[in-house]
Design an enzyme around this catalytic site. Sequence first.
Site, PDB file in Angstrom:
ATOM      1  N   ASN A   9      -0.265   5.525  14.403  1.00 59.75           N
ATOM      2  CA  ASN A   9      -1.552   6.198  14.603  1.00 59.75           C
ATOM      3  C   ASN A   9      -1.736   6.392  16.113  1.00 59.75           C
ATOM      4  OD1 ASN A   9      -2.647   3.829  15.708  1.00 59.75           O
ATOM      5  ND2 ASN A   9      -3.547   3.182  13.767  1.00 59.75           N
ATOM      6  N   ASN A  16       0.833  -1.211   0.000  1.00 59.25           N
ATOM      7  CA  ASN A  16       0.000   0.000   0.000  1.00 59.25           C
ATOM      8  C   ASN A  16       0.867   1.260   0.000  1.00 59.25           C
ATOM      9  OD1 ASN A  16      -2.281  -1.587   0.159  1.00 59.25           O
ATOM     10  ND2 ASN A  16      -2.617  -1.265   2.354  1.00 59.25           N
ATOM     11  N   ASP A  49     -14.466   3.577   3.547  1.00 63.87           N
ATOM     12  CA  ASP A  49     -13.539   2.483   3.886  1.00 63.87           C
ATOM     13  C   ASP A  49     -12.194   3.106   4.257  1.00 63.87           C
ATOM     14  OD1 ASP A  49     -11.928   0.255   4.066  1.00 63.87           O
ATOM     15  OD2 ASP A  49     -12.469  -0.583   2.110  1.00 63.87           O
ATOM     16  N   GLY A 106     -11.567  -0.299  -0.638  1.00 71.14           N
ATOM     17  CA  GLY A 106     -10.296  -0.943  -0.959  1.00 71.14           C
ATOM     18  C   GLY A 106      -9.113  -0.158  -0.419  1.00 71.14           C
ATOM     19  N   ASP A 126      -1.502   4.068   5.341  1.00 71.43           N
ATOM     20  CA  ASP A 126      -0.442   3.762   4.373  1.00 71.43           C
ATOM     21  C   ASP A 126      -0.377   4.833   3.282  1.00 71.43           C
ATOM     22  OD1 ASP A 126       0.004   1.363   5.764  1.00 71.43           O
ATOM     23  OD2 ASP A 126      -1.573   0.360   4.611  1.00 71.43           O
TER      24      ASP A 126
HETATM   25  O1  RIB Z   1      -2.983  -0.947   6.470  1.00 69.74           O
HETATM   26  C1  RIB Z   1      -3.972  -1.636   5.752  1.00 69.74           C
HETATM   27  C2  RIB Z   1      -3.494  -2.996   5.385  1.00 69.74           C
HETATM   28  O2  RIB Z   1      -3.328  -3.743   6.563  1.00 69.74           O
HETATM   29  C3  RIB Z   1      -4.447  -3.800   4.542  1.00 69.74           C
HETATM   30  O3  RIB Z   1      -4.306  -3.577   3.164  1.00 69.74           O
HETATM   31  C4  RIB Z   1      -4.169  -5.231   4.962  1.00 69.74           C
HETATM   32  O4  RIB Z   1      -3.515  -5.972   3.996  1.00 69.74           O
HETATM   33  C5  RIB Z   1      -3.323  -5.113   6.229  1.00 69.74           C
HETATM   34  O5  RIB Z   1      -2.018  -5.448   5.999  1.00 69.74           O
END
Ligand code: RIB
Length: 295
Positions: A182, A43, A239, A280, A245
Site C-alpha cells: 500500500n 484473507n 471497516d 470483518g 488482502d
Molecule cells: O490485513 C488484515 C489482517 O491483518 C487482519 O485480518 C489481521 O489478522 C492482520 O493480520
Amino acid sequence: MTNIVVLGSTNMDLVAYVPRAPERGETVTGREFRTTPGGKGANQAVAAARAGGDVVMIGAVGTDVFGPRLRAALESAGVETDLLHTTEGPSGTAHIVVDDAGDNAIVVIPGANGTLTALGPGEDTAIAAADTLLLQLELPLSVVVAGAAAARAHGVRTVLTPSPVRPLPPELLSCVDLLVPNQHEAEALTGHADPRAAADELLRLVPEVVITLGAAGSLHASRTTPPLTVPAPKVTAVDTTGAGDTFVGTLAVAVGEGRPVTEALAWASTAAALCVQKPGAAASMPYRQEIEAAS
Ligand code: RIB
C-alpha cells in the site's frame, strides 16, 4: 480455473469498534466487539477462492479454541487446508481497533504462525503445481524466502504483499514477480511519499509493482509498460480491515484468468470496495457473482 497457493498467516481477529481510536494512555468506550477470522494469508486465500480461484493454504493454526474455527472458515470458502498444520499452543491473533471512519490499527501476535519456519515436501509439491504463489510477511521470513525460492525453481509466478512492512532481503526480492504494497508500505520501503516515485524505485528491485492507494484506487508500474492508475469505486467504508488482502487475492485470480491489467485492477478494486462496506476481514469478502454484478 487458476491454481493459487497462499503461504501465509491465519489469525483470529479480535475487533473493537470505537468512535475513535484511543490516544496513548487514554481509555475510550467502544460500541461493539467481534471475533472474526483473519490473517493476511487466510484473507488472501478466501478472497481468491470466492473470486473463483482454486486455492491451497499453507500455514498453521494452534490447538486453542480458535484453531478449528480458523480452519473451518477457510474450508467453508472452498480453500484446501491439508497443508494448514495444527501446532501445539495458541493460534495467531490480531488485536484490532476500527474507528467510525472504518480505519484500523492492528497488533498481531503470531502464535502458531511463528512456528512455520521451513517447507516440507508436501508444500514444495503444492507450490510446483500452482500458477501463482501469494506471500505476505506475517510468517517467519525464513519460510517466506523458502516459498519464494521454491516458486522460482518451479517457474511459478510470485506475488508478495510486503506487510507488515520490513526490509526485504535480496534473496526474497530476486524471486518476486509482483510486489503489492500500500502507499504507506511503499513509502517505508523507498522513502518516497509520492507513489509514482516509489514505484520507480521499487522497479529497480522487482519487475512489476502495484501500489494500492485506498479510495484513490491503484497504480500499476512495470519495467516494460508505462505506469497507469485505475480508480476505485466511491463507497462509504465501515471497516477497511482486509481490503488490501481482498485486492490481492482477487487480482491474482483475474491475472491468472488472463484478464488485461486494467480490467484486473478494476476487478480487484471493486472487490476491495465491496469488502470495506461490511465489518470483518474474511467475512466481508465478496463472491465472484457480486464482483461481476458491481463491475
Ligand atoms: O490485513 C488484515 C489482517 O491483518 C487482519 O485480518 C489481521 O489478522 C492482520 O493480520
